[in-house]
Write an enzyme that holds these catalytic residues in place. Sequence first.
Site, PDB file in Angstrom:
ATOM      1  N   ASP A   1       0.726  -1.032   0.054  1.00  4.50           N
ATOM      2  CA  ASP A   1       0.286   0.152   0.155  1.00  4.50           C
ATOM      3  C   ASP A   1       0.556   1.786  -0.050  1.00  4.50           C
ATOM      4  O   ASP A   1       0.567   1.973  -0.924  1.00  4.50           O
ATOM      5  CB  ASP A   1      -1.447   0.263   1.343  1.00  4.50           C
ATOM      6  CG  ASP A   1      -2.233  -0.897   1.483  1.00  4.50           C
ATOM      7  OD1 ASP A   1      -1.943  -2.033   0.199  1.00  4.50           O
ATOM      8  OD2 ASP A   1      -4.148  -0.870   0.860  1.00  4.50           O
TER       9      ASP A   1
ATOM     10  N   CYS B   1       0.500  -8.530   5.076  1.00  8.69           N
ATOM     11  CA  CYS B   1       0.404  -6.587   4.253  1.00  8.69           C
ATOM     12  C   CYS B   1      -0.810  -6.656   4.683  1.00  8.69           C
ATOM     13  O   CYS B   1      -1.603  -7.056   4.150  1.00  8.69           O
ATOM     14  CB  CYS B   1       1.372  -6.038   3.759  1.00  8.69           C
ATOM     15  SG  CYS B   1       3.120  -5.907   4.425  1.00  8.69           S
ATOM     16  N   ASP B   2      -1.768  -5.175   4.146  1.00  7.93           N
ATOM     17  CA  ASP B   2      -2.675  -4.756   4.687  1.00  7.93           C
ATOM     18  C   ASP B   2      -3.688  -5.936   3.669  1.00  7.93           C
ATOM     19  O   ASP B   2      -5.034  -6.370   4.433  1.00  7.93           O
ATOM     20  CB  ASP B   2      -2.771  -3.592   3.740  1.00  7.93           C
ATOM     21  CG  ASP B   2      -2.198  -2.649   4.890  1.00  7.93           C
ATOM     22  OD1 ASP B   2      -1.512  -3.019   5.581  1.00  7.93           O
ATOM     23  OD2 ASP B   2      -2.434  -1.277   4.646  1.00  7.93           O
ATOM     24  N   LYS B   3      -4.215  -5.778   2.707  1.00  7.60           N
ATOM     25  CA  LYS B   3      -4.775  -7.112   1.644  1.00  7.60           C
ATOM     26  C   LYS B   3      -4.605  -8.600   1.800  1.00  7.60           C
ATOM     27  O   LYS B   3      -6.164  -9.111   1.704  1.00  7.60           O
ATOM     28  CB  LYS B   3      -5.282  -6.073   0.457  1.00  7.60           C
ATOM     29  CG  LYS B   3      -5.970  -4.721   0.726  1.00  7.60           C
ATOM     30  CD  LYS B   3      -6.281  -3.858   1.635  1.00  7.60           C
ATOM     31  CE  LYS B   3      -6.214  -2.464   1.313  1.00  7.60           C
ATOM     32  NZ  LYS B   3      -4.774  -1.822   2.179  1.00  7.60           N
TER      33      LYS B   3
ATOM     34  N   CYS C   1       4.754  -2.345   8.804  1.00  2.09           N
ATOM     35  CA  CYS C   1       5.264  -1.127   9.070  1.00  2.09           C
ATOM     36  C   CYS C   1       4.983  -1.373  10.494  1.00  2.09           C
ATOM     37  O   CYS C   1       3.901  -1.393  11.140  1.00  2.09           O
ATOM     38  CB  CYS C   1       5.089  -0.099   8.404  1.00  2.09           C
ATOM     39  SG  CYS C   1       5.058   0.208   6.573  1.00  2.09           S
TER      40      CYS C   1
ATOM     41  N   GLU D   1      -6.489   4.548  -0.136  1.00  2.00           N
ATOM     42  CA  GLU D   1      -6.303   5.601   1.006  1.00  2.00           C
ATOM     43  C   GLU D   1      -6.032   7.158   0.834  1.00  2.00           C
ATOM     44  O   GLU D   1      -4.875   6.912  -0.481  1.00  2.00           O
ATOM     45  CB  GLU D   1      -5.081   4.840   1.629  1.00  2.00           C
ATOM     46  CG  GLU D   1      -5.632   3.339   2.253  1.00  2.00           C
ATOM     47  CD  GLU D   1      -4.462   2.275   2.939  1.00  2.00           C
ATOM     48  OE1 GLU D   1      -5.029   1.308   3.103  1.00  2.00           O
ATOM     49  OE2 GLU D   1      -3.214   3.548   2.532  1.00  2.00           O
TER      50      GLU D   1
ATOM     51  N   SER E   1      -5.681   5.248   5.696  1.00  5.32           N
ATOM     52  CA  SER E   1      -4.035   4.561   6.307  1.00  5.32           C
ATOM     53  C   SER E   1      -4.801   3.868   6.756  1.00  5.32           C
ATOM     54  O   SER E   1      -4.857   5.075   8.510  1.00  5.32           O
ATOM     55  CB  SER E   1      -2.497   4.979   5.491  1.00  5.32           C
ATOM     56  OG  SER E   1      -1.889   4.155   6.125  1.00  5.32           O
TER      57      SER E   1
END
Length: 557
Positions: free
Chosen positions: A78, A119-121, A192, A444, A470
């Site tokens: 992202d 990570c995010d998705k 992160c 985002e 985010s």
Amino acid sequence: MRSHEVTKGIARAPHRSLFRASGYSTEDLQKPLIAVVNAQNEIIPGHVHLDELAQAAKLGIAAAGGTPMEFPTIGICDGIAMNHSGMKYPLASRELIADSIEAMMIGHKFDAMVCIGNCDKIVPGMLMAAVRLNVPTVYVSGGPMLPGSYNGEATDLISGAFEKVGACSLGKISEETLLEYEKVACPTCGSCAGMFTANSMNCLAEALGIALPGNGTIPACFGARKALAKKAGQQVMEMLARDIKPRDIITLEAFQNAIALDMAIGGSSNTVLHLLAIAYEAEVKIDLEEFDRISSLVPNIVKLSPANNHYVSDHFFYAGGIYAVLKQLYDNGLINGDTITVTGKRLKENIADAKVLDTSIIRPMDNPYNKQGGIAILRGNIAPEGAVVKQSAVVPEMHVHEGPARIFNSEEEAFEAIMAGKIVAGDVVVVRYEGPKGGPGMREMLSPTAAIGGMGLDSKVALITDGRFSGGTRGAAIGHISPEAAEGGTIGILQEGDIIQIDMPQRKLNVKLSDEEINKRMETFKVPERKEKLYSYLQRYSCLVTSASTGAVVKPK
């Protein structure tokens, strides 16, 4: 065994022949076939090391009597996709990840799987596939990166790079100093180092019961992370033997536990989208009201970056991690301890010996950062179907705010105006046509919010959007406004200078217009034609995606 459909009987001689061509023996094919779904790639820092975890998981599977077989799935960073047309893809990739796992699992008739992401998705995509397929599954994350350091102070991607862009644009720091922050912000592999979306979802996986203890907080570069992956390989074999499946684990009560944890730790606002999507796949009914109900009961007792620049993910790990928080919630009657988990035990058994090791990081329940949870659901004439704000990352003076709308029909327009100094104290930045359908992909808005924060305006300027934010966003950033502009939502008829009223304690988001004026504008409102060409996947996604208020899931017409 499902795998018998491709390994047993004379009719499966061609199938076995193909397996043999890949190096599998007769003995291998007599054991359960266990998929190791590995999202490793050489792009995302949270994923560059996942091959090591896949190898550890395969050792665990083999030691417990299974035959591991690895296959990949995609992952988008992202951060790298941020603030350009690439950000249309990360949320849409969540569905691709789930669909690709479905295709591989059913096409090859695997008996169980270990999913390795970070990570995010990728995390929600894998969990959506797990409950959709309902074969024994353990999820393993790659773990958070360690924080960076600049002049002796901890820093991360948000405080050390994104926000410093805004500071540099105002001349508060030099380009040379920005470069120094850039170099140290992300020092190791891993997701992160704050309570951003990836770490939020990896933590919630423990509360859902689909991940082993430590999944959310053991740093990526620690040996304990590899040990966790090996244990996951062993544990999936026990789940197979006991026929424990994801839908036995991820129940309504498990979702309520995850939401309670989310509120306690101040998780990313994106968790709302992802939990709703996982629930849709699991055929469990939850809605935005459930998030707000639980938020009113559960205090915010952990505050990491971006809500708190002093603490990041490794502080949380050393303070006791997720199980320490869950133990406090359980002792206060705020979660259900009888839910089953991938350990084969109930949650209350898993957390029985958990302890808070640092009360400055994980506060006692009677001394929270906030009496309410980290996320709030707002409604009003701008968002009749709801909007989401991470209230734990909003300074108190912005919980109630009224100011003139500054209208932008894309993230790029808003970011350009912010960087040019055209946004002033009191403004409410409105970014529309960035929703699931209108974006498409619900981009985002980290770059605009980080620039606002870096300029020192996060206590004076709000930003509302039908897009999303985010997990690294802080400030009065209200997203997921539903209905979105592209679906005829009120946000589409807002005009420059309209007065926007934000009241987080009362859960209100309104424009100061009469119903008559709103209806009058609606009569002449037309969604503008899209300027840019969409590639095939985004065209299909835009046609099928649902509202953010229902998780932005893709449903067939």
